[in-house]
Design a protein around this motif. Sequence first.
Motif, PDB file in Angstrom:
ATOM      1  N   PRO A  62      51.381  39.846  21.612  1.00  0.00           N
ATOM      2  CA  PRO A  62      51.007  38.608  20.936  1.00  0.00           C
ATOM      3  C   PRO A  62      50.471  37.522  21.864  1.00  0.00           C
ATOM      4  O   PRO A  62      49.870  36.545  21.394  1.00  0.00           O
ATOM      5  N   ASP A  63      50.672  37.670  23.175  1.00  0.00           N
ATOM      6  CA  ASP A  63      50.237  36.657  24.129  1.00  0.00           C
ATOM      7  C   ASP A  63      48.787  36.923  24.534  1.00  0.00           C
ATOM      8  O   ASP A  63      48.500  37.901  25.234  1.00  0.00           O
ATOM      9  N   LEU A  64      47.875  36.053  24.118  1.00  0.00           N
ATOM     10  CA  LEU A  64      46.449  36.248  24.390  1.00  0.00           C
ATOM     11  C   LEU A  64      46.144  36.189  25.882  1.00  0.00           C
ATOM     12  O   LEU A  64      45.260  36.892  26.378  1.00  0.00           O
ATOM     13  N   GLY A  65      46.885  35.367  26.620  1.00  0.00           N
ATOM     14  CA  GLY A  65      46.677  35.280  28.061  1.00  0.00           C
ATOM     15  C   GLY A  65      46.981  36.591  28.756  1.00  0.00           C
ATOM     16  O   GLY A  65      46.233  37.042  29.637  1.00  0.00           O
ATOM     17  N   ARG A  66      48.089  37.235  28.352  1.00  0.00           N
ATOM     18  CA  ARG A  66      48.430  38.533  28.945  1.00  0.00           C
ATOM     19  C   ARG A  66      47.400  39.590  28.551  1.00  0.00           C
ATOM     20  O   ARG A  66      47.048  40.454  29.366  1.00  0.00           O
ATOM     21  N   GLN A  67      46.934  39.519  27.321  1.00  0.00           N
ATOM     22  CA  GLN A  67      45.877  40.435  26.894  1.00  0.00           C
ATOM     23  C   GLN A  67      44.664  40.315  27.813  1.00  0.00           C
ATOM     24  O   GLN A  67      44.124  41.311  28.297  1.00  0.00           O
ATOM     25  N   ARG A  68      44.229  39.075  28.034  1.00  0.00           N
ATOM     26  CA  ARG A  68      43.023  38.853  28.834  1.00  0.00           C
ATOM     27  C   ARG A  68      43.219  39.329  30.259  1.00  0.00           C
ATOM     28  O   ARG A  68      42.301  39.894  30.870  1.00  0.00           O
ATOM     29  N   ASP A  69      44.409  39.125  30.824  1.00  0.00           N
ATOM     30  CA  ASP A  69      44.672  39.584  32.193  1.00  0.00           C
ATOM     31  C   ASP A  69      44.505  41.097  32.301  1.00  0.00           C
ATOM     32  O   ASP A  69      43.916  41.612  33.262  1.00  0.00           O
ATOM     33  N   VAL A  70      45.021  41.817  31.330  1.00  0.00           N
ATOM     34  CA  VAL A  70      44.932  43.281  31.351  1.00  0.00           C
ATOM     35  C   VAL A  70      43.483  43.727  31.167  1.00  0.00           C
ATOM     36  O   VAL A  70      43.010  44.640  31.861  1.00  0.00           O
ATOM     37  N   VAL A  71      42.776  43.078  30.250  1.00  0.00           N
ATOM     38  CA  VAL A  71      41.372  43.432  30.018  1.00  0.00           C
ATOM     39  C   VAL A  71      40.549  43.154  31.277  1.00  0.00           C
ATOM     40  O   VAL A  71      39.699  43.962  31.665  1.00  0.00           O
ATOM     41  N   ASN A  72      40.808  42.023  31.917  1.00  0.00           N
ATOM     42  CA  ASN A  72      40.086  41.706  33.154  1.00  0.00           C
ATOM     43  C   ASN A  72      40.369  42.734  34.246  1.00  0.00           C
ATOM     44  O   ASN A  72      39.467  43.107  35.014  1.00  0.00           O
ATOM     45  N   ALA A  73      41.608  43.197  34.320  1.00  0.00           N
ATOM     46  CA  ALA A  73      41.954  44.219  35.312  1.00  0.00           C
ATOM     47  C   ALA A  73      41.216  45.530  35.007  1.00  0.00           C
ATOM     48  O   ALA A  73      40.727  46.214  35.920  1.00  0.00           O
ATOM     49  N   PHE A  74      41.109  45.858  33.738  1.00  0.00           N
ATOM     50  CA  PHE A  74      40.364  47.048  33.325  1.00  0.00           C
ATOM     51  C   PHE A  74      38.899  46.929  33.726  1.00  0.00           C
ATOM     52  O   PHE A  74      38.311  47.856  34.293  1.00  0.00           O
ATOM     53  N   LEU A  75      38.296  45.775  33.429  1.00  0.00           N
ATOM     54  CA  LEU A  75      36.882  45.578  33.726  1.00  0.00           C
ATOM     55  C   LEU A  75      36.617  45.582  35.232  1.00  0.00           C
ATOM     56  O   LEU A  75      35.606  46.125  35.694  1.00  0.00           O
ATOM     57  N   ALA A  76      37.524  44.974  36.004  1.00  0.00           N
ATOM     58  CA  ALA A  76      37.353  44.946  37.463  1.00  0.00           C
ATOM     59  C   ALA A  76      37.421  46.360  38.036  1.00  0.00           C
ATOM     60  O   ALA A  76      36.623  46.733  38.911  1.00  0.00           O
ATOM     61  N   ALA A  77      38.360  47.157  37.545  1.00  0.00           N
ATOM     62  CA  ALA A  77      38.479  48.536  38.026  1.00  0.00           C
ATOM     63  C   ALA A  77      37.253  49.357  37.643  1.00  0.00           C
ATOM     64  O   ALA A  77      36.762  50.171  38.431  1.00  0.00           O
TER      65      ALA A  77
END
Length: 305
Positions: free
Chosen positions: A182-197
């Motif tokens: 439910p935390d949008l900030g945590r969602q974005r952190d994970v998505v950013n990590a995916f995109l960076a990798a």
Amino acid sequence: MRKERDTVDTRADGQDWLTDRFEEHRPQLRAVAYRMLGSVSEAEDAVQDAWLRLNRADTSEVENLGAWLTTVVARVCLNALRSREHRREDPLEVRVPDPIISSEDGADPERQAVLADSVGLAMLVVLETLTPAERLAFVLHDMFAVPFEEIAPMIERSPAAARQLASRARRRVQGQAPSPDPDLGRQRDVVNAFLAAARDGDFDALVSVLHPDVVLRSDGGTARARQTVLISGARAVAAQAVTFGRLSPFARPALVNGAAGIVVVAQERPISVMAFTVAGGQVAAVDVLSDPDRLNALDLTVLDD
């Protein structure tokens, strides 16, 4: 003459009242139709159909106009689903429903109304696999608290049978559409990590950010049938995701159905929309729409600076 004018005025007042009441219920009707059909344009058509039926109907005995309109929209959507199933419009293995795009600053009021109780794209993909009757029973009962006694006549079943249909649909949704963080900030952190990798071509980092049972669904439409794929498992999805790295310069962060996602735009043309389901700090599902016909129909002005 005076009497005739009073009659006209009264009718006009009645029409204004009916219009106002309908507009009050429009947000929920759009939300019901979108969940039933997975298509923004078809949902709008269903709501408009309900308005036309309301204008033709005698609602003087209707005690709950909202419930009456919800029933009308649900029946219209049920007929549309049955017609779609009969025509077999979607021969591809994967169909990603129409995404609703919003800026990360927040959804505009109309989109927020459609996304009330946020329904992720992954859930809509699973809803596409249900029978029309299962989908109606689940959507109306689980998402809008419509009693089974009211659902049963719509699908010509008993309340007990309607309950069973909803239960069967619920099990499938719970098994295939994980609940997002439910935390949008945590969602974005994970998505950013995916995109960076993906950008760095770091296979191990990709595997670590993906849930072991992650599912990647990509809908390229008939024009890009080769891009329509269904892949499961962290290593298989990571191998596919490495190819996303070349698109990273064109990726724009956005909310996709209320969750962290990206829209890939090159030369002012949308290339793809990627919706992520993040659960437990990992990506549990990635749903990609790359069908050019449907992408070109999306309203992306909300992403303009």
